[in-house]
Design a protein around this motif. Structure first.
Motif, short mmCIF file in Angstrom:
data_model
loop_
_atom_site.label_atom_id
_atom_site.label_comp_id
_atom_site.label_asym_id
_atom_site.label_seq_id
_atom_site.Cartn_x
_atom_site.Cartn_y
_atom_site.Cartn_z
N GLY A 157 0.75 -1.08 -0.47
CA GLY A 157 -0.12 0.17 -0.25
C GLY A 157 0.53 1.22 0.22
N GLY A 158 -0.40 2.34 0.06
CA GLY A 158 1.05 3.48 -0.25
C GLY A 158 -0.06 4.86 -0.28
N ALA A 159 -0.22 4.95 -1.13
CA ALA A 159 -0.45 5.55 -1.94
C ALA A 159 -2.14 6.58 -1.47
CB ALA A 159 -1.08 5.94 -3.97
N LEU A 160 -2.14 7.26 -1.02
CA LEU A 160 -3.34 8.03 -0.61
C LEU A 160 -4.06 7.07 0.50
CD1 LEU A 160 -5.02 8.34 -3.84
CD2 LEU A 160 -3.94 10.19 -3.02
N GLY A 161 -2.70 6.30 1.21
CA GLY A 161 -2.66 5.83 2.51
C GLY A 161 -3.77 4.71 2.50
N SER A 162 -3.63 3.88 1.62
CA SER A 162 -3.76 2.37 1.45
C SER A 162 -2.98 1.53 2.48
CB SER A 162 -3.59 2.25 0.07
OG SER A 162 -2.21 2.35 -0.81
N MET A 163 -3.74 0.71 2.56
CA MET A 163 -2.48 -0.48 2.98
C MET A 163 -2.67 -1.77 2.60
SD MET A 163 -2.03 -1.05 7.14
CE MET A 163 -0.41 -0.64 6.93
N ASN A 164 -1.62 -2.62 2.80
CA ASN A 164 -2.54 -3.81 1.74
C ASN A 164 -2.11 -5.07 2.79
OD1 ASN A 164 -3.31 -3.03 -0.74
ND2 ASN A 164 -1.40 -3.75 -1.78
N THR A 165 -2.37 -6.37 2.59
CA THR A 165 -1.53 -7.75 3.50
C THR A 165 -0.57 -8.01 2.27
OG1 THR A 165 -3.39 -7.97 5.04
CG2 THR A 165 -1.77 -9.62 4.86
N SER A 166 0.52 -8.24 2.67
CA SER A 166 2.10 -8.72 1.69
C SER A 166 2.38 -9.85 1.96
CB SER A 166 2.28 -7.33 1.22
OG SER A 166 1.64 -6.54 0.78
N PRO A 167 3.10 -10.41 1.73
CA PRO A 167 4.07 -11.69 2.12
C PRO A 167 5.76 -10.32 2.51
CG PRO A 167 3.88 -11.58 -0.97
CD PRO A 167 2.52 -11.06 0.22
N VAL A 168 5.85 -11.37 3.23
CA VAL A 168 7.35 -10.06 3.00
C VAL A 168 8.35 -11.66 4.17
CG1 VAL A 168 8.61 -8.57 5.18
CG2 VAL A 168 6.15 -7.98 4.88
N ILE A 169 9.64 -11.53 3.46
CA ILE A 169 10.47 -12.19 3.54
C ILE A 169 11.88 -12.07 4.11
CG2 ILE A 169 9.50 -13.99 1.04
CD1 ILE A 169 12.13 -12.38 0.23
N LEU A 170 12.57 -12.79 4.44
CA LEU A 170 13.80 -12.07 5.03
C LEU A 170 15.19 -12.76 4.38
CD1 LEU A 170 13.47 -14.88 8.40
CD2 LEU A 170 12.41 -12.03 8.48
N GLY A 171 15.28 -11.16 5.15
CA GLY A 171 17.07 -11.41 3.91
C GLY A 171 16.80 -9.81 3.19
N LEU A 172 17.05 -9.47 1.63
CA LEU A 172 17.90 -8.36 0.70
C LEU A 172 16.53 -7.33 0.68
CD1 LEU A 172 19.59 -6.17 -0.13
CD2 LEU A 172 19.90 -7.84 -1.82
N GLN A 173 15.76 -6.78 0.80
CA GLN A 173 14.88 -6.62 0.78
C GLN A 173 14.85 -5.62 -0.76
OE1 GLN A 173 11.59 -7.36 2.12
NE2 GLN A 173 13.53 -8.55 3.03
N ASN A 174 14.00 -5.77 -1.76
CA ASN A 174 13.92 -4.89 -3.07
C ASN A 174 13.14 -4.27 -3.48
OD1 ASN A 174 14.76 -4.33 -5.60
ND2 ASN A 174 13.90 -6.39 -6.54
N VAL A 175 13.30 -3.05 -2.87
CA VAL A 175 11.79 -2.24 -3.31
C VAL A 175 11.62 -1.23 -4.48
CG1 VAL A 175 10.53 0.48 -2.38
CG2 VAL A 175 11.88 -2.15 -0.10
N THR A 176 11.12 -1.18 -5.55
CA THR A 176 10.63 -0.70 -6.48
C THR A 176 8.98 -0.03 -6.39
OG1 THR A 176 9.70 -2.14 -7.76
CG2 THR A 176 11.98 -1.82 -7.75
N TRP A 177 9.00 1.29 -6.83
CA TRP A 177 7.90 2.13 -7.33
C TRP A 177 7.49 3.11 -8.98
CZ3 TRP A 177 12.31 3.60 -3.85
CH2 TRP A 177 12.84 4.62 -3.38
#
Length: 141
Positions: free
Chosen positions: A55-75
């Motif tokens: 989530g993010g835009a305009l205050g949205s939130m999701n339930t997402s899978p989160v894995i351990l280790g290095l995080q790859n973030v794009t937008w």
């Protein structure tokens, strides 16, 4: 039941229990996820954590899978569609996510990020507050 099957049963049960408990290098946790963009020059969309939209835009939130280790973030920039990738590396360890409910990716104007987890609703980061102050000072001139 043969001796081999008898001996393999407890081992297979132990491995399946470990996967459910989030043990091991590929552990996945499901958390409430969102993002905060500190860059006032554009709005973000398609914020992804390890190729999963959070989530993010305009205050949205999701339930997402989160894995351990290095995080790859794009937008993406909502004005131009330009893809941004985090310039810094963030690693999540089991202690970062264990017993936590929320994960927030903080996106800064220099394309660096912070990932914060919390049991209760997340608060702004010190770095984020400094960016906000800097933006206010520059906007007032």
């Amino acid at each position: 039941m043969s001796l081999k099957k008898f001996l393999l049963l407890p081992i297979s049960l132990a491995f399946s229990a470990a996967g459910c408990a989030g043990i091991g290098p590929n552990a996945t946790y499901y958390m409430g996820t969102t993002s905060v963009n500190y860059n006032p020059s554009y709005n973000t969309y398609d914020v992804k954590l390890n190729n999963h939209i959070i989530g993010g835009a305009l205050g949205s939130m999701n339930t997402s899978p989160v894995i351990l280790g290095l995080q790859n973030v794009t937008w993406k920039d909502a004005k131009t569609g330009e893809l941004h990738t985090a310039k810094n590396q963030v690693f999540l360890k089991k202690n970062d996510v264990k017993d936590m409910k929320y994960l927030v990716v903080h996106l800064y104007p220099d394309d660096t990020i912070e990932i914060i987890t919390s049991l209760n609703w997340p608060n702004p980061t010190e770095k984020g507050l400094k960016w906000q102050e800097r933006i206010k000072k520059n906007g007032a001139k």
